[in-house]
Design an enzyme around this catalytic site. Structure first.
Site, PDB file in Angstrom:
ATOM      1  N   ALA A   1       8.555  -3.439   4.065  1.00 48.51           N
ATOM      2  CA  ALA A   1       8.056  -4.810   4.141  1.00 48.51           C
ATOM      3  C   ALA A   1       7.901  -5.284   5.581  1.00 48.51           C
ATOM      4  O   ALA A   1       8.888  -5.411   6.310  1.00 48.51           O
ATOM      5  CB  ALA A   1       9.029  -5.737   3.389  1.00 48.51           C
TER       6      ALA A   1
ATOM      7  N   ASN B   1      -2.383   7.585  10.832  1.00 53.85           N
ATOM      8  CA  ASN B   1      -3.271   6.637  10.141  1.00 53.85           C
ATOM      9  C   ASN B   1      -3.316   6.920   8.634  1.00 53.85           C
ATOM     10  O   ASN B   1      -4.143   7.714   8.179  1.00 53.85           O
ATOM     11  CB  ASN B   1      -4.688   6.717  10.724  1.00 53.85           C
TER      12      ASN B   1
ATOM     13  N   ASN C   1       7.545 -10.034  -1.277  1.00 50.99           N
ATOM     14  CA  ASN C   1       7.223 -11.470  -1.348  1.00 50.99           C
ATOM     15  C   ASN C   1       5.738 -11.692  -1.682  1.00 50.99           C
ATOM     16  O   ASN C   1       5.265 -12.817  -1.687  1.00 50.99           O
ATOM     17  CB  ASN C   1       7.607 -12.198  -0.046  1.00 50.99           C
TER      18      ASN C   1
ATOM     19  N   LYS D   1       7.574  -2.659  16.065  1.00 52.77           N
ATOM     20  CA  LYS D   1       7.927  -1.289  15.656  1.00 52.77           C
ATOM     21  C   LYS D   1       8.840  -0.651  16.707  1.00 52.77           C
ATOM     22  O   LYS D   1       9.842  -0.008  16.371  1.00 52.77           O
ATOM     23  CB  LYS D   1       6.663  -0.442  15.454  1.00 52.77           C
TER      24      LYS D   1
ATOM     25  N   TYR E   1       2.686  -6.740  17.196  1.00 55.51           N
ATOM     26  CA  TYR E   1       2.944  -5.839  16.067  1.00 55.51           C
ATOM     27  C   TYR E   1       3.580  -4.540  16.581  1.00 55.51           C
ATOM     28  O   TYR E   1       4.609  -4.078  16.070  1.00 55.51           O
ATOM     29  CB  TYR E   1       1.636  -5.535  15.310  1.00 55.51           C
TER      30      TYR E   1
ATOM     31  N   ASN F   1      -8.738  -2.158   9.301  1.00 55.48           N
ATOM     32  CA  ASN F   1      -8.693  -0.704   9.492  1.00 55.48           C
ATOM     33  C   ASN F   1      -9.994  -0.044   9.042  1.00 55.48           C
ATOM     34  O   ASN F   1     -10.694  -0.542   8.159  1.00 55.48           O
ATOM     35  CB  ASN F   1      -7.485  -0.116   8.752  1.00 55.48           C
TER      36      ASN F   1
ATOM     37  N   ASN G   1       9.242 -12.366  11.205  1.00 57.71           N
ATOM     38  CA  ASN G   1       9.165 -11.666   9.925  1.00 57.71           C
ATOM     39  C   ASN G   1       9.654 -10.220  10.050  1.00 57.71           C
ATOM     40  O   ASN G   1      10.520  -9.772   9.297  1.00 57.71           O
ATOM     41  CB  ASN G   1       7.712 -11.691   9.436  1.00 57.71           C
TER      42      ASN G   1
ATOM     43  N   ARG H   1      -8.437   9.757  15.931  1.00 54.76           N
ATOM     44  CA  ARG H   1      -7.200   9.398  15.238  1.00 54.76           C
ATOM     45  C   ARG H   1      -6.803  10.540  14.302  1.00 54.76           C
ATOM     46  O   ARG H   1      -7.593  11.421  14.017  1.00 54.76           O
ATOM     47  CB  ARG H   1      -7.402   8.129  14.382  1.00 54.76           C
TER      48      ARG H   1
ATOM     49  N   LYS I   1       1.405  -6.337   9.369  1.00 58.64           N
ATOM     50  CA  LYS I   1       0.879  -5.161  10.082  1.00 58.64           C
ATOM     51  C   LYS I   1      -0.526  -5.300  10.666  1.00 58.64           C
ATOM     52  O   LYS I   1      -1.134  -4.301  11.048  1.00 58.64           O
ATOM     53  CB  LYS I   1       0.924  -3.955   9.148  1.00 58.64           C
TER      54      LYS I   1
ATOM     55  N   TYR J   1       0.826  -1.221   0.000  1.00 60.16           N
ATOM     56  CA  TYR J   1       0.000   0.000   0.000  1.00 60.16           C
ATOM     57  C   TYR J   1       0.860   1.272   0.000  1.00 60.16           C
ATOM     58  O   TYR J   1       0.796   2.079  -0.931  1.00 60.16           O
ATOM     59  CB  TYR J   1      -0.901  -0.053   1.235  1.00 60.16           C
TER      60      TYR J   1
ATOM     61  N   SER K   1       5.524   3.594  13.460  1.00 57.86           N
ATOM     62  CA  SER K   1       4.095   3.856  13.664  1.00 57.86           C
ATOM     63  C   SER K   1       3.880   4.662  14.929  1.00 57.86           C
ATOM     64  O   SER K   1       4.651   4.548  15.895  1.00 57.86           O
ATOM     65  CB  SER K   1       3.383   2.510  13.780  1.00 57.86           C
TER      66      SER K   1
HETATM   67  C1  UD1 Z   1      -4.238   0.347  13.854  1.00 60.13           C
HETATM   68  C2  UD1 Z   1      -3.271  -0.155  14.847  1.00 60.13           C
HETATM   69  C3  UD1 Z   1      -1.970   0.545  14.693  1.00 60.13           C
HETATM   70  C4  UD1 Z   1      -1.454   0.335  13.271  1.00 60.13           C
HETATM   71  C5  UD1 Z   1      -2.504   0.829  12.293  1.00 60.13           C
HETATM   72  C6  UD1 Z   1      -2.092   0.519  10.866  1.00 60.13           C
HETATM   73  C7  UD1 Z   1      -4.682  -0.891  16.757  1.00 60.13           C
HETATM   74  C8  UD1 Z   1      -4.959  -0.701  18.179  1.00 60.13           C
HETATM   75  N1  UD1 Z   1      -3.802  -0.038  16.193  1.00 60.13           N
HETATM   76  O1  UD1 Z   1      -4.441   1.722  14.122  1.00 60.13           O
HETATM   77  O2  UD1 Z   1      -1.044   0.048  15.600  1.00 60.13           O
HETATM   78  O3  UD1 Z   1      -0.252   1.046  13.086  1.00 60.13           O
HETATM   79  O4  UD1 Z   1      -3.740   0.186  12.544  1.00 60.13           O
HETATM   80  O5  UD1 Z   1      -2.447  -0.727  10.470  1.00 60.13           O
HETATM   81  O6  UD1 Z   1      -5.224  -1.744  16.122  1.00 60.13           O
HETATM   82  N2  UD1 Z   1     -12.849   1.306  13.948  1.00 60.13           N
HETATM   83  C9  UD1 Z   1     -14.208   1.093  14.070  1.00 60.13           C
HETATM   84  N3  UD1 Z   1     -14.769   0.117  13.348  1.00 60.13           N
HETATM   85  C10 UD1 Z   1     -14.064  -0.693  12.503  1.00 60.13           C
HETATM   86  C11 UD1 Z   1     -12.655  -0.484  12.393  1.00 60.13           C
HETATM   87  C12 UD1 Z   1     -12.087   0.521  13.129  1.00 60.13           C
HETATM   88  O7  UD1 Z   1     -14.883   1.785  14.826  1.00 60.13           O
HETATM   89  O8  UD1 Z   1     -14.652  -1.585  11.893  1.00 60.13           O
HETATM   90  C13 UD1 Z   1     -12.225   2.379  14.735  1.00 60.13           C
HETATM   91  C14 UD1 Z   1     -11.145   1.876  15.665  1.00 60.13           C
HETATM   92  O9  UD1 Z   1     -11.698   1.448  16.887  1.00 60.13           O
HETATM   93  C15 UD1 Z   1     -10.279   3.126  15.796  1.00 60.13           C
HETATM   94  C16 UD1 Z   1     -10.436   3.824  14.437  1.00 60.13           C
HETATM   95  O10 UD1 Z   1     -11.593   3.263  13.850  1.00 60.13           O
HETATM   96  O11 UD1 Z   1     -10.800   3.957  16.780  1.00 60.13           O
HETATM   97  C17 UD1 Z   1      -9.245   3.590  13.535  1.00 60.13           C
HETATM   98  O12 UD1 Z   1      -8.995   2.202  13.521  1.00 60.13           O
HETATM   99  P1  UD1 Z   1      -7.919   1.547  12.534  1.00 60.13           P
HETATM  100  O13 UD1 Z   1      -8.158   2.028  11.155  1.00 60.13           O
HETATM  101  O14 UD1 Z   1      -7.928   0.071  12.774  1.00 60.13           O
HETATM  102  O15 UD1 Z   1      -6.548   2.194  12.984  1.00 60.13           O
HETATM  103  P2  UD1 Z   1      -5.858   2.251  14.444  1.00 60.13           P
HETATM  104  O16 UD1 Z   1      -6.522   1.392  15.414  1.00 60.13           O
HETATM  105  O17 UD1 Z   1      -5.717   3.683  14.803  1.00 60.13           O
END
Ligand code: UD1
Length: 344
Positions: free
Chosen positions: A88, A186, A38, A160, A156, A206, A106, A238, A91, A16, A131
């Site tokens: 690489a 993010n 890979n 980092k 994870y 995510n 890895n 975030r 995550k 990405y 991160s």
């Molecule tokens: C996550 C990781 C972080 C990593 C980053 C990149 C955690 C705790 N942190 O960041 O270490 O560097 O991904 O991969 O997992 N959310 C919802 N509903 C969903 C999905 C997410 O409400 O279905 C919310 C989450 O609770 C969070 C926000 O959206 O509050 C962002 O989530 P996400 O995109 O997964 O990123 P991070 O958690 O900030």
């Protein structure tokens, strides 16, 4: 771009952030980009898409950097490499809890092998994908590079934090190699062309890919993970930053590390927009920009989530002359454009 910077190796170049960075490197005038991947979470087809966007194709190798000899052979064949950008890595936070050894092996073996090559082939610049997860939950906002780090929640996160430590120790004995640690907040969105974006080979974790896949009908209704956090609307905050801005920061970090301007080794930069956005605000932005209504419900908290974090990115602005150019609306519009193109 410095005239003399002509060859850069990117690990995870089909991924990405790697694929967006390759485009920025070509746009900045780098003649040769070598990608090593890979394809565990990406596809080789990405290179054709890169070529469609910028007219250039990286030299590419299918290789696993966690295997001792693979990268060495490639570096040996390309004595012209001046810098390595190391993306690489695995995550997925949840998966790392299920498979800690796989993540440590890895991500840390991979890093060690890359650093061994950087040292052996005397490659001047080394840029590492870190991160904001290394900060954990802090009570003072926004966070800057001097904010104390805390114990990571997941394997994870530990890879980092440990990665940063390994690079710090490495830089002590290799002052001739300039290392830069980039702490992403993010990264979201996709290239404005809609041709490059995040390919979801596994179940997405995510927020933004979950939103776009739900909007496309690939995923069912999604859940907002908790609305009882001590934030303005109860949902987590975030710092979302456009992936093209993140890519641009890598080119600037490379330029910085090639120059004598870098006096601290490793140098660390936060890469965020500086704006805290709640989950509900992100959802509303997506709906407004794309004229869509999303299907979601408030659910329970997700284990390991912190309530809020956003960046003070003034150091990157001052020292790298980096400032995000894209807005939250751009992130949401491009993410949807990419998702729609994926379906075609
Ligand atoms: C996550 C990781 C972080 C990593 C980053 C990149 C955690 C705790 N942190 O960041 O270490 O560097 O991904 O991969 O997992 N959310 C919802 N509903 C969903 C999905 C997410 O409400 O279905 C919310 C989450 O609770 C969070 C926000 O959206 O509050 C962002 O989530 P996400 O995109 O997964 O990123 P991070 O958690 O900030």
């Amino acid at each position: 771009m410095n005239k003399e910077l002509s060859c850069v190796l990117v690990t995870g170049g089909a991924g990405y952030i790697g694929s967006h960075t390759i485009i920025e490197l070509f746009n900045a005038g780098v003649q040769t980009v070598i990608s090593v991947d890979n394809y565990s979470n990406s596809t080789e087809e990405t290179y054709a898409r890169i070529e469609a966007v910028c007219g250039k194709n990286p030299v590419h190798y299918e290789a696993d950097i966690s295997h001792p000899g693979h990268l060495k052979t490639i570096c040996k064949a390309h004595p012209e490499i001046q810098g390595i950008i190391h993306f690489a890595a695995l995550k997925a936070v949840g998966e790392s809890v299920e498979k800690p050894l796989e993540y440590y092996r890895n991500n840390l073996d991979g890093l060690l092998h890359v650093l061994e090559c950087v040292a052996e082939f005397q490659i001047k610049s080394f840029i590492f994908s870190s991160s904001c997860t290394v900060y954990g939950q802090t009570s003072v906002f926004p966070v800057n590079e001097n904010t104390p780090l805390s114990e990571p929640e997941s394997p994870y996160g530990y890879t980092k934090l440990a990665g940063e430590r390994i690079i710090r120790d490495f830089a002590v004995i290799h002052p001739e190699i300039h290392c830069v640690l980039l702490r992403y907040f993010n990264p979201v969105g996709a290239h404005p062309s809609g041709l490059i974006g995040e390919i979801q080979l596994q179940k997405p974790n995510n927020l933004v890919p979950i939103i776009t896949m739900s909007a496309a009908g690939i995923l069912p209704a999604f859940s907002v993970h908790g609305n009882d956090y001590p934030t303005r609307d109860g949902t987590c905050i975030r710092d979302y930053v456009h992936v093209c801005d993140i890519a641009d920061a890598h080119v600037k970090a490379l330029r910085f590390s090639q120059s004598e301007v870098q006096t601290v080794n490793p140098e660390i930069f936060n890469l965020g927009s500086g704006e805290g956005v709640s989950v509900l605000e992100a959802i509303k932005a997506f709906e407004r920009v794309n004229q869509l209504v999303l299907n979601y419900a408030i659910g329970p908290r997700r284990a390991g989530d912190i309530s809020a974090i956003y960046s003070d990115s003034s150091k990157a602005e001052k020292q790298l002359q980096w400032k995000p150019a894209y807005t939250l609306d751009d992130m949401m519009a491009s993410a949807w454009k990419w998702q729609q193109n994926l379906g075609k």
